[in-house]
Enzyme design. Structure first.
Site, PDB file in Angstrom:
ATOM      1  N   LYS A  22       0.833  -1.210   0.000  1.00 49.73           N
ATOM      2  CA  LYS A  22       0.000   0.000   0.000  1.00 49.73           C
ATOM      3  C   LYS A  22       0.868   1.261   0.000  1.00 49.73           C
ATOM      4  CE  LYS A  22      -1.588   1.678   4.004  1.00 49.73           C
ATOM      5  NZ  LYS A  22      -1.420   3.100   4.311  1.00 49.73           N
ATOM      6  N   ASN A  23       1.892   1.265   0.857  1.00 47.34           N
ATOM      7  CA  ASN A  23       2.669   2.495   0.992  1.00 47.34           C
ATOM      8  C   ASN A  23       3.610   2.756  -0.183  1.00 47.34           C
ATOM      9  OD1 ASN A  23       1.338   3.032   3.320  1.00 47.34           O
ATOM     10  ND2 ASN A  23       3.015   2.478   4.704  1.00 47.34           N
ATOM     11  N   CYS A 117      -4.237   7.953   9.722  1.00 50.71           N
ATOM     12  CA  CYS A 117      -4.479   7.329  11.019  1.00 50.71           C
ATOM     13  C   CYS A 117      -4.160   8.286  12.151  1.00 50.71           C
ATOM     14  CB  CYS A 117      -3.624   6.072  11.147  1.00 50.71           C
ATOM     15  SG  CYS A 117      -4.422   4.634  10.453  1.00 50.71           S
ATOM     16  N   ARG A 122       1.058  14.782  13.067  1.00 53.10           N
ATOM     17  CA  ARG A 122       1.861  14.397  11.912  1.00 53.10           C
ATOM     18  C   ARG A 122       2.194  15.639  11.091  1.00 53.10           C
ATOM     19  NH1 ARG A 122      -0.634   8.640   9.906  1.00 53.10           N
ATOM     20  NH2 ARG A 122       1.330   8.487   8.808  1.00 53.10           N
ATOM     21  N   ASP A 305       4.936   0.479  12.002  1.00 50.75           N
ATOM     22  CA  ASP A 305       3.684  -0.123  11.539  1.00 50.75           C
ATOM     23  C   ASP A 305       3.532  -1.582  11.986  1.00 50.75           C
ATOM     24  OD1 ASP A 305       3.022   2.229  10.391  1.00 50.75           O
ATOM     25  OD2 ASP A 305       3.137   1.577   8.310  1.00 50.75           O
ATOM     26  N   ARG A 397      -8.494  -0.098   5.182  1.00 48.08           N
ATOM     27  CA  ARG A 397      -7.662   0.900   4.495  1.00 48.08           C
ATOM     28  C   ARG A 397      -6.392   0.278   3.934  1.00 48.08           C
ATOM     29  NH1 ARG A 397      -6.324   5.986   7.885  1.00 48.08           N
ATOM     30  NH2 ARG A 397      -4.922   5.963   6.126  1.00 48.08           N
TER      31      ARG A 397
HETATM   32  C1  UD1 Z   1       4.697   6.658   6.418  1.00 52.52           C
HETATM   33  C2  UD1 Z   1       3.730   5.507   6.287  1.00 52.52           C
HETATM   34  C3  UD1 Z   1       3.282   5.035   7.646  1.00 52.52           C
HETATM   35  C4  UD1 Z   1       4.493   4.719   8.527  1.00 52.52           C
HETATM   36  C5  UD1 Z   1       5.480   5.880   8.538  1.00 52.52           C
HETATM   37  C6  UD1 Z   1       6.781   5.542   9.250  1.00 52.52           C
HETATM   38  C7  UD1 Z   1       2.629   5.963   4.193  1.00 52.52           C
HETATM   39  C8  UD1 Z   1       1.388   6.377   3.486  1.00 52.52           C
HETATM   40  N1  UD1 Z   1       2.588   5.966   5.525  1.00 52.52           N
HETATM   41  O1  UD1 Z   1       3.995   7.724   7.053  1.00 52.52           O
HETATM   42  O2  UD1 Z   1       2.478   3.880   7.468  1.00 52.52           O
HETATM   43  O3  UD1 Z   1       4.050   4.491   9.846  1.00 52.52           O
HETATM   44  O4  UD1 Z   1       5.818   6.246   7.194  1.00 52.52           O
HETATM   45  O5  UD1 Z   1       7.393   4.444   8.648  1.00 52.52           O
HETATM   46  O6  UD1 Z   1       3.623   5.584   3.592  1.00 52.52           O
HETATM   47  N2  UD1 Z   1       7.716  14.218  10.557  1.00 52.52           N
HETATM   48  C9  UD1 Z   1       7.989  15.536  10.823  1.00 52.52           C
HETATM   49  N3  UD1 Z   1       7.846  16.441   9.814  1.00 52.52           N
HETATM   50  C10 UD1 Z   1       7.459  16.084   8.560  1.00 52.52           C
HETATM   51  C11 UD1 Z   1       7.194  14.734   8.292  1.00 52.52           C
HETATM   52  C12 UD1 Z   1       7.327  13.809   9.314  1.00 52.52           C
HETATM   53  O7  UD1 Z   1       8.340  15.892  11.946  1.00 52.52           O
HETATM   54  O8  UD1 Z   1       7.368  16.957   7.694  1.00 52.52           O
HETATM   55  C13 UD1 Z   1       7.866  13.202  11.623  1.00 52.52           C
HETATM   56  C14 UD1 Z   1       6.571  12.480  11.975  1.00 52.52           C
HETATM   57  O9  UD1 Z   1       5.809  13.213  12.914  1.00 52.52           O
HETATM   58  C15 UD1 Z   1       7.079  11.179  12.535  1.00 52.52           C
HETATM   59  C16 UD1 Z   1       8.358  10.920  11.705  1.00 52.52           C
HETATM   60  O10 UD1 Z   1       8.700  12.173  11.154  1.00 52.52           O
HETATM   61  O11 UD1 Z   1       7.449  11.336  13.874  1.00 52.52           O
HETATM   62  C17 UD1 Z   1       8.200   9.914  10.606  1.00 52.52           C
HETATM   63  O12 UD1 Z   1       7.085  10.238   9.793  1.00 52.52           O
HETATM   64  P1  UD1 Z   1       7.027   9.891   8.257  1.00 52.52           P
HETATM   65  O13 UD1 Z   1       8.138   8.948   7.916  1.00 52.52           O
HETATM   66  O14 UD1 Z   1       6.913  11.138   7.482  1.00 52.52           O
HETATM   67  O15 UD1 Z   1       5.662   9.103   8.163  1.00 52.52           O
HETATM   68  P2  UD1 Z   1       4.589   9.188   7.003  1.00 52.52           P
HETATM   69  O16 UD1 Z   1       5.272   9.395   5.707  1.00 52.52           O
HETATM   70  O17 UD1 Z   1       3.505  10.100   7.435  1.00 52.52           O
END
Ligand code: UD1
Length: 430
Positions: A22-23, A117, A122, A305, A397
């Site tokens: 999915k991701n 989620c 986030r 995850d 989802r």
């Molecule tokens: C993606 C995955 C999710 C998984 C996560 C971590 C998808 C659709 N979702 O989520 O299933 O749990 O990776 O492997 O692929 N952060 C910031 N600033 C930003 C972006 C992120 O501070 O601009 C922080 C977040 O709050 C979190 C960490 O970075 O603590 C990691 O988040 P991130 O890797 O971005 O997760 P997602 O891409 O949202």
């Protein structure tokens, strides 16, 4: 509302086919609009998030043709708007991948702020930092993010946190920027690599995906391609841990064992046998489970995850285990539900202290989010007696045919919609 009715106690035994990730599918589907030519994508999981994204893409004129359940053709030549306000898209996190894709192709995009989620705040500051470094003006107003650039110019970007989403979003925009972009402290997840491979197959020039430093030489045009999405690491890991908690023997097929290394290592630590072959992994849980400690980390560390799923297993393991969540701040919302099934878990900040119990007992519980929902299903499969899992739309989802795959492994699980159907299920399975 759909629910899962489950009678626990059956070891899961047999083989299960893992679907596309999915991701990886979400950014790849979004990136497919970056050419005017037709792109063919195979192994797309048929889950709510991918379907919501495809629907949002159609709302701006993308032509989506489904050749079969897992194969889509995408043509972005008729896109008539760069604004996406579709209601469905608010619910999925990956809606923001359309910003990176539209920005790269048209130098402008406006998309509703992402949902996803509820596992903690986030932020998207790193996405915005990256786009700005490429010369984009970014505004957030009335629930929309708008990004606009005269032209995109390659840049040197250091990510302050390792972020899958930000790495992907900046990579997409930079693929069509002028000159070279370097992303430092990039995420190394298999889906980041899959997107880079996909973009390269469309004519992009991206090197280093899968390492901390990604180098992107922008190109002015991308072209058609045919591409197969990688298998889902988390779906596979969920079935592997489901085998462990039910004392089963499950072979997960169509996987890339390398992507499962941190998961496999933990299963071995807690006393399971894991056999790897080229594209399958067999998990046998014949001995009592043992305690261990685990900390979630960016890839190749143990995935956040998979945190609820390993916690369900540790809840049934001998001794005291400590689970530390280092990625998201609110990812223990399932603990209260699991406690209702008999688990002994204390949460302190980002740490869960788990004292193993001999068994779980069936209960009516709510899925608080996607992965925790799957973990509660696993707990119910291991538990004595009946359980009902509510809010399974979260699980849908990201897991295709979850209940059917579990049934094929011998689980007593059914999708039900009313008290009457629950009673019927109880009569059927005794
Ligand atoms: C993606 C995955 C999710 C998984 C996560 C971590 C998808 C659709 N979702 O989520 O299933 O749990 O990776 O492997 O692929 N952060 C910031 N600033 C930003 C972006 C992120 O501070 O601009 C922080 C977040 O709050 C979190 C960490 O970075 O603590 C990691 O988040 P991130 O890797 O971005 O997760 P997602 O891409 O949202």
């Amino acid at each position: 509302m759909e629910q899962y009715a489950i009678k626990g106690g059956n070891p899961l035994v047999g083989e299960v086919e893992i679907g596309g990730a999915k991701n990886a599918a979400l950014p790849i589907l979004a990136a497919a609009i970056m050419t005017d030519e037709t792109v063919l994508i195979e192994n797309v999981p048929d889950v709510r998030d991918t379907n919501a994204l495809l629907q949002a893409m159609e709302s701006i004129g993308v032509i989506v043709e489904r050749l079969d359940r897992h194969t889509v053709k995408i043509n972005g030549s008729q896109i008539h708007a760069h604004v996406i306000e579709d209601d469905l898209i608010k619910k999925i996190r990956a809606s923001y991948y359309l910003i990176g894709a539209l920005l790269g192709k048209y130098k402008e995009a406006e998309v509703v702020l992402p949902g996803g989620c509820n596992i903690g705040s986030r932020p998207i500051d790193q996405h915005i930092k990256g786009w700005k470094a490429l010369g984009t003006k970014v505004d957030i107003a009335h629930g929309l993010i708008s990004a606009k650039a005269e032209s995109l110019k390659g840049s040197h970007i250091y990510m302050d946190v390792v972020s899958v989403g930000a790495t992907i979003n900046v990579m997409m925009a930079a693929a069509m920027a002028e000159g070279q972009t370097i992303i430092e402290n990039a995420a190394k997840e298999p889906h980041v690599v899959d997107l880079a491979n996909f973009l390269n197959s469309m004519g992009a020039n991206i090197k280093g995906a899968g390492t901390d430093v990604i180098r992107i030489k922008g190109v002015s045009k991308l072209h058609k391609t045919e591409y197969t999405i990688i298998p889902d690491q988390i779906e596979a890991g969920t079935f592997m841990f489901a085998a462990a908690v039910t004392k089963g023997d499950v072979t997960v097929k169509n996987v890339i064992p390398k992507h499962l290394e941190s998961i496999t290592a933990k299963l071995i630590e807690i006393g399971c046998e894991v056999e790897e072959s080229d594209d399958a992994v067999r998990v046998v849980a014949s001995k009592p489970l043992m305690h261990t400690h685990v900390k979630t980390l960016p890839y190749p560390g143990f995935p956040t995850d998979m945190q609820p799923q390993i916690a369900v297993a540790l809840g049934l393991s001998q001794g005291t285990s400590i689970v530390t969540e280092s990625i998201f701040e609110n990812r223990f919302r399932y603990v209260d539900e699991l406690t209702r099934m008999g688990a002994n878990i204390k949460v302190e900040g980002n740490t869960a202290i788990i004292n193993g119990v001999n068994k779980y007992t069936g209960a009516s519980v709510n899925a608080p989010d996607l992965r925790a929902g799957a973990a509660l299903v696993m707990a119910a499969l291991a538990a004595e007696g009946f359980s009902v899992i509510e809010e399974i739309h979260y699980i849908q989802r990201g897991y295709e045919d979850f209940e059917l795959k579990l049934q094929s492994l011998g689980a007593h699980i059914e999708k039900v919609e009313s008290e009457r159907e629950i009673q019927k299920f109880k009569l059927k399975v005794g």
